[in-house]
Enzyme design. Structure first.
Site, PDB file in Angstrom:
ATOM      1  N   SER A 169       0.874  -1.087   0.131  1.00 44.67           N
ATOM      2  CA  SER A 169      -0.108  -0.054   0.114  1.00 44.67           C
ATOM      3  C   SER A 169       0.802   1.137   0.006  1.00 44.67           C
ATOM      4  O   SER A 169       2.131   1.236   0.608  1.00 44.67           O
ATOM      5  CB  SER A 169      -0.972  -0.085   1.342  1.00 44.67           C
ATOM      6  OG  SER A 169      -1.808   1.214   1.332  1.00 44.67           O
ATOM      7  N   SER A 197       1.004   5.802   0.255  1.00 52.54           N
ATOM      8  CA  SER A 197       0.185   6.700   0.402  1.00 52.54           C
ATOM      9  C   SER A 197      -0.330   7.784  -0.753  1.00 52.54           C
ATOM     10  O   SER A 197       0.233   7.390  -1.864  1.00 52.54           O
ATOM     11  CB  SER A 197       0.817   7.733   1.547  1.00 52.54           C
ATOM     12  OG  SER A 197       1.970   8.381   0.912  1.00 52.54           O
ATOM     13  N   TYR A 198      -1.489   8.669  -0.410  1.00 54.54           N
ATOM     14  CA  TYR A 198      -1.835   9.255  -1.601  1.00 54.54           C
ATOM     15  C   TYR A 198      -0.743  10.285  -2.063  1.00 54.54           C
ATOM     16  O   TYR A 198      -0.536  10.650  -3.436  1.00 54.54           O
ATOM     17  CB  TYR A 198      -3.228   9.879  -1.460  1.00 54.54           C
ATOM     18  CG  TYR A 198      -4.317   9.074  -1.499  1.00 54.54           C
ATOM     19  CD1 TYR A 198      -4.505   8.072  -0.465  1.00 54.54           C
ATOM     20  CD2 TYR A 198      -4.930   9.035  -2.640  1.00 54.54           C
ATOM     21  CE1 TYR A 198      -5.677   7.303  -0.551  1.00 54.54           C
ATOM     22  CE2 TYR A 198      -6.067   8.080  -3.082  1.00 54.54           C
ATOM     23  CZ  TYR A 198      -6.323   7.218  -2.019  1.00 54.54           C
ATOM     24  OH  TYR A 198      -7.191   6.246  -1.984  1.00 54.54           O
ATOM     25  N   GLU A 225     -12.793  -3.126   3.646  1.00 54.45           N
ATOM     26  CA  GLU A 225     -14.128  -2.738   2.702  1.00 54.45           C
ATOM     27  C   GLU A 225     -15.314  -3.558   2.891  1.00 54.45           C
ATOM     28  O   GLU A 225     -15.241  -4.737   3.137  1.00 54.45           O
ATOM     29  CB  GLU A 225     -13.260  -2.871   1.373  1.00 54.45           C
ATOM     30  CG  GLU A 225     -14.240  -2.546   0.113  1.00 54.45           C
ATOM     31  CD  GLU A 225     -13.440  -3.066  -1.047  1.00 54.45           C
ATOM     32  OE1 GLU A 225     -12.168  -3.206  -1.012  1.00 54.45           O
ATOM     33  OE2 GLU A 225     -13.724  -2.701  -2.238  1.00 54.45           O
TER      34      GLU A 225
HETATM   35  N1  DCP Z   1      -2.824  -5.126  -0.334  1.00 49.34           N
HETATM   36  C1  DCP Z   1      -1.747  -5.542  -0.576  1.00 49.34           C
HETATM   37  N2  DCP Z   1      -1.398  -5.887  -1.911  1.00 49.34           N
HETATM   38  C2  DCP Z   1      -2.083  -5.345  -3.299  1.00 49.34           C
HETATM   39  C3  DCP Z   1      -3.248  -4.641  -2.982  1.00 49.34           C
HETATM   40  C4  DCP Z   1      -3.704  -4.261  -1.494  1.00 49.34           C
HETATM   41  O1  DCP Z   1      -1.057  -5.996   0.171  1.00 49.34           O
HETATM   42  N3  DCP Z   1      -1.594  -5.780  -4.307  1.00 49.34           N
HETATM   43  C5  DCP Z   1      -3.404  -4.765   1.001  1.00 49.34           C
HETATM   44  C6  DCP Z   1      -2.622  -3.412   1.322  1.00 49.34           C
HETATM   45  C7  DCP Z   1      -3.954  -2.414   1.484  1.00 49.34           C
HETATM   46  C8  DCP Z   1      -4.864  -3.374   1.672  1.00 49.34           C
HETATM   47  O2  DCP Z   1      -4.863  -4.633   1.116  1.00 49.34           O
HETATM   48  O3  DCP Z   1      -3.479  -1.408   2.191  1.00 49.34           O
HETATM   49  C9  DCP Z   1      -6.438  -2.710   1.038  1.00 49.34           C
HETATM   50  O4  DCP Z   1      -6.290  -2.788  -0.285  1.00 49.34           O
HETATM   51  P1  DCP Z   1      -7.075  -1.623  -1.166  1.00 49.34           P
HETATM   52  O5  DCP Z   1      -7.075  -1.939  -2.591  1.00 49.34           O
HETATM   53  O6  DCP Z   1      -7.987  -1.175  -0.313  1.00 49.34           O
HETATM   54  O7  DCP Z   1      -6.029  -0.465  -1.089  1.00 49.34           O
HETATM   55  P2  DCP Z   1      -5.410   0.694  -0.234  1.00 49.34           P
HETATM   56  O8  DCP Z   1      -6.560   0.742   1.083  1.00 49.34           O
HETATM   57  O9  DCP Z   1      -4.089   0.632   0.248  1.00 49.34           O
HETATM   58  O10 DCP Z   1      -5.681   2.059  -0.860  1.00 49.34           O
HETATM   59  P3  DCP Z   1      -7.142   2.813  -1.289  1.00 49.34           P
HETATM   60  O11 DCP Z   1      -7.144   4.066  -0.711  1.00 49.34           O
HETATM   61  O12 DCP Z   1      -7.117   2.948  -2.785  1.00 49.34           O
HETATM   62  O13 DCP Z   1      -8.334   1.920  -1.220  1.00 49.34           O
HETATM   63 CA    CA Z   2      -9.999  -2.312  -0.434  1.00 51.67          CA
END
Ligand code: DCP
Ligand code: CA
Ligand code: CA
Length: 876
Positions: free
Chosen positions: A311, A313-314, A372
């Protein structure tokens, strides 16, 4: 095409490393079983001589179990930390606690387990607790130990599996989604009819106090139209998703990283491992990457890390960094990218808070993953508006977790999900029905879920780029090009239509345990031993779900013929070919021995050289319900409990009620016929019908007797007549489930004290008093036989309650001995009722049967009863 297991795990919500079902109960039972087994095999030793442990916080195995283990192996267990304590055992400790513990080593419980397994005390420094805190606590004298397996453990190490499962991010992603589906399931099945959602009460209070919603706002705000939309049939679905989940959790204690480009990853430097020939491996990765995914290896050179970013950050995203990107490439795009490590326990904790929070408002939840879910909030809009609810829930979540999330709303899943995209990060967006067409009009087709590269390419050939293009395109032509089903789905999606309703209930289809890291066997023995441990792991997961399996699949990842023997990622699986083989069993099973045997057979059949293996997995599928009896009844009991305005401590309540009940039973018996057993409880309770007895006032309750405790009053409204009237076997199950400590003696006492005459039904009395004449008997026998022939177990359903009771009565009267065919049929029907969760009906019939059969004083009838109830306990 090679399809990594990672991907598979994410896609298939039933396939995964799921620890599942029953949660604490199952875990508790499992641990207790382990302790007992341990004691049973008398693997006593004195290996821990001189070791004194103090267990701090929640551990797995539990403190109780560790205590037993220490006892069995010559160590000492301290309830408090003492000057003579040598080791602190903990799985997870917050900063504050660490500060107070002083210089003693804080060791993970695996140290104890592994030492016992190997029969000698292992070096505890290998098991020092990994905490983020330890890095920020310079006082801690020992080095932080990275337990991400980047050390040297291969799969042949005994603690490999537990470490792997404890630390793998993919494991977490795969398990948590399934676990939360089960979490929602469990809560739903426990929810009584009159369940009060505390969150709803809160919304009501806020509304009534005008704190939350000013009436003015309700009356005049344009938002009102949106809330009115919902009141006229249109459902409102919320999609909620944590923002850069792992990063948000990880930077809570690192304020200096707020606003910075941050990534969660194993690698700190972006550098690959030295001395490993990576180029061949990278080239092969490239070859095997799906079309269009080449970007993932872009800028990766021989020195770049192939460590993935979980993951980011933005701030990092602004510079082109994406989740799933390799660290090597990301650092090239964003050199100031800061890497932070994983915090698995914290992710779990935050996920749990997220789900628990939402479940305070509604259980119309479809769990998607650890961060989610979809929520049908239509009913909540009686108390609030979409916008206000969004603000409210987001602030509650932020306050409870310290992490931001975003929410999207629409009238179906698709709209809600795409609204979240607009809302991110840390925002909310309601896509109202009137906006839908316009919103989708300009949306690129790639944004639609389930539209992959291949489909996109075909659509592009048709000149279709956006949803708007599809909206004005012909469905038939589209279907001709991309297939009937997909064509229709995309056609719908382009117009914001999603016909699939939210899935609140979740049925598990398979259970698996798979390892694709650290697999390097030195010999066949190691290979087989690992397979057996994996089989044990998957079986225990199966047992936790309460299911039995009919199909065993062994999955192997085998080093690709031309892939280097050592991978870029240390002990990783590298480039592999996947193969699998399944076998179908004659009957369903949850027997570890059988699963081991089948897995070994499959391994032999696949005949892959042990040193070529890079991943192993066992999947159990074709699942059928196993022994869920006690869970059902537990749910029944907790349903009763939830009708209380204030939730009571069910365990205590059940216990005290049961205890009180036993007392009363003894009394009733004492009043009636002479007792064979000596009453062990003295009591001054007056004689009463039992069910009214429990609704009696406190002053009526028995005052003496060691089994009566003070929580009686609390639990008085629990309808314990249910428990007291349940058949013996089931009651014992429940008592076991609730860990009720009644001595057998008391149970026996209870059993033998079953008193006739308290039943609400009159049939038994009729049967006693009125001896039917022989003609009537013959007639009734004929009727019963006819029924037995015509009515299948399911056919009982068509009988009215009265019919059913009559049939019972006929059965008792017309047969001096029970016929097997009747017993079987009734047993099946009972089981069916239990499976359909018609517990109340089941209870009434079982009670009735029990009473009448008890009166018969005939072993064959008693046996018949046992057999009928036995159906409830056999696998289903
Ligand atoms: N994750 C991971 N490997 C990936 C995708 C996700 O380990 N290829 C894990 C880390 C993420 C979490 O799952 O933080 C949740 O995935 P999300 O797709 O919801 O992505 P994020 O929460 O990181 O970002 P967003 O703000 O886009 O939801
Ligand atoms: Ca998610
Ligand atoms: Ca997310």
């Amino acid at each position: 095409m090679h399809k990594g297991w990672y991907k598979q795990l994410e896609e298939d919500d039933d396939n995964g490393f799921a620890q599942f079902g029953g949660y604490m109960e199952a875990k508790k039972a499992k641990l207790i079983k382990q302790v007992r087994e341990q004691a049973a095999v008398e693997r006593h030793s004195t290996i821990f001589k001189g070791v004194s442990i103090y267990v701090n916080g929640f551990t797995k195995p539990s403190a109780e179990e560790l205590k037993t283990l220490m006892g069995l192996h010559g160590g000492v267990y301290h309830v408090y930390q003492m000057p003579s304590t040598t080791h602190i055992i903990a799985s997870n400790l917050p900063n504050v606690k660490i500060n107070k513990l002083g210089p003693l080593p804080i060791v993970k419980p695996g140290w104890i387990e592994d030492s016992i397994t190997l029969g000698r005390v292992l070096d505890y420094t290998q098991y020092l607790l990994y905490t983020n805190q330890s890095r920020t606590q310079p006082k801690i004298s020992f080095e932080r130990v990275d337990n991400t397996l980047s050390s040297s453990k291969t799969a042949s190490h005994p603690s490999f599996l537990s470490e792997f499962y404890g630390n793998s991010r993919l494991h977490l992603i795969a398990t948590l989604g399934a676990e939360f589906k089960q979490f929602v399931n469990d809560l739903r099945s426990q929810m009584g009819k009159n369940h009060q959602f505390p969150g709803v009460l809160l919304l009501q209070t806020l509304k009534n106090n005008n704190k939350f919603i000013s009436n003015e706002k309700f009356d005049t705000d344009d938002d009102l139209s949106s809330s009115l939309d919902t009141k006229t049939d249109v459902e409102v679905i919320m999609h909620i998703d944590m923002d850069c989940f792992f990063v948000s959790v990880g930077i809570r204690n690192r304020p200096e990283l707020r606003g910075q480009p941050v990534a969660v990853t194993h690698s700190k430097t972006g550098q690959g491992r030295a001395h490993v020939d990576r180029s061949a491996e990278i080239a092969m990765y490239k070859e095997r990457l799906p079309e269009g995914a080449e970007f993932r290896l872009q800028d990766i050179d021989d020195n770049s890390s192939l460590s993935e970013i979980a993951s980011c950050s933005y701030e990092a995203r602004k510079q082109g960094v994406k989740n799933g990107m390799f660290m090597g490439q990301a650092l090239k795009l964003c050199p100031e990218l800061r890497a932070i490590p994983y915090d698995f326990d914290d992710y779990k904790e935050v996920s749990k808070i997220l789900y628990t929070t939402i479940s305070e408002y509604t259980l119309n939840i479809e769990a998607v993953s650890c961060d989610e879910m979809y929520v049908n909030i239509t009913d909540l809009l009686n108390h609030t508006t979409v916008e206000l609810f969004a603000e409210h829930i987001r602030s509650v979540i932020k306050q409870r977790t310290g992490c931001p999330c975003s929410t999207g709303f629409g009238s179906n899943r698709l709209q809600a999900r795409l609204a979240t995209k607009r809302a991110k990060p840390d925002g909310q967006y309601y896509l109202t029905p009137s906006e839908v067409i316009g919103y989708f009009h300009d949306m690129p087709l790639a944004e639609l879920p389930g539209v992959g590269r291949a489909t996109l390419a075909k659509m592009s050939n048709l000149g279709l780029q956006t949803c708007g293009d599809v909206q004005s395109f012909s469905l038939q032509t589209l279907q001709k090009e991309i297939g009937m089903k997909l064509g229709e789905t995309i056609y719908d999606q382009a117009a914001g239509i999603d016909k699939k309703p939210l899935q609140y209930e979740h049925e598990r289809k398979s259970v698996s345990a798979e390892v694709n890291y650290g697999i390097r066997f030195q010999n066949m023995k190691e290979n087989v031993e690992f397979l057996e441990r994996l089989a044990e792991e998957v079986t225990s997961r199966l047992i936790e779900t309460g299911m039995k399996a009919k199909c065993v699949t062994l999955k192997l990842m085998v080093r690709a013929a031309d892939a280097p023997t050592e991978t870029a990622k240390y002990l990783g699986h590298g480039v592999c070919d996947s193969m699998s083989k399944s076998t179908s069993l004659q009957t369903t099973t949850d027997d570890c021995k059988i699963i081991i045997k089948e897995s070994r057979n499959l391994l032999e059949k696949l005949a892959v050289p042990f040193d070529e293996l890079r991943g192993l997995g066992i999947q159990l599928s074709k699942l059928e319900k196993g022994q869920k009896m006690n869970v059902l009844l537990k749910n029944f009991l907790s349903n009763t409990a939830t009708t209380n305005p204030k939730p009571v401590d069910t365990d205590k309540a059940v216990k005290s009620e049961l205890e009180a009940k036993v007392t009363s039973k003894v009394n009733v018996k004492g009043r009636g016929r002479p007792s064979k057993n000596k009453s062990i409880i003295a009591s001054g309770a007056s004689s009463k019908n039992l069910s009214t007895f429990f609704k009696s006032t406190q002053k009526d309750r028995p005052q003496s007797g060691k089994l009566v405790n003070n929580s009686y009053q609390n639990s008085a409204s629990l309808d314990m007549s249910v428990l007291q009237e349940l058949p013996e076997d089931i009651r014992l199950e429940i008592m076991k489930e609730y860990n009720l400590q009644l001595q057998n003696q008391v149970c026996d006492e209870f059993k033998s004290s079953q008193t006739p005459g308290t039943s609400a039904t009159t049939i038994s009395t009729a049967a006693d008093n009125k001896k039917p004449d022989s003609e009537e008997i013959t007639k009734k026998t004929r009727q019963t036989k006819a029924k037995a022939q015509n009515i299948t177990a399911t056919g009982f359903d068509s009988l009215s309650h009265e019919d059913f009771m009559n049939m019972f009565a006929n059965w008792f009267q017309s047969h001096s001995k029970p016929l097997k065919v009747d017993v079987d049929m009734l047993g099946k029907y009972f089981k069916q009722m239990a499976m359909q969760r018609r517990i109340e009906k089941l209870y009434i019939y079982a009670k009735y049967l029990h009473r009448n059969i008890n009166e018969k004083n005939d072993c064959d009838w008693h046996k018949a009863y046992e057999n009928i109830v036995g159906f409830l306990q056999e696998g289903w």
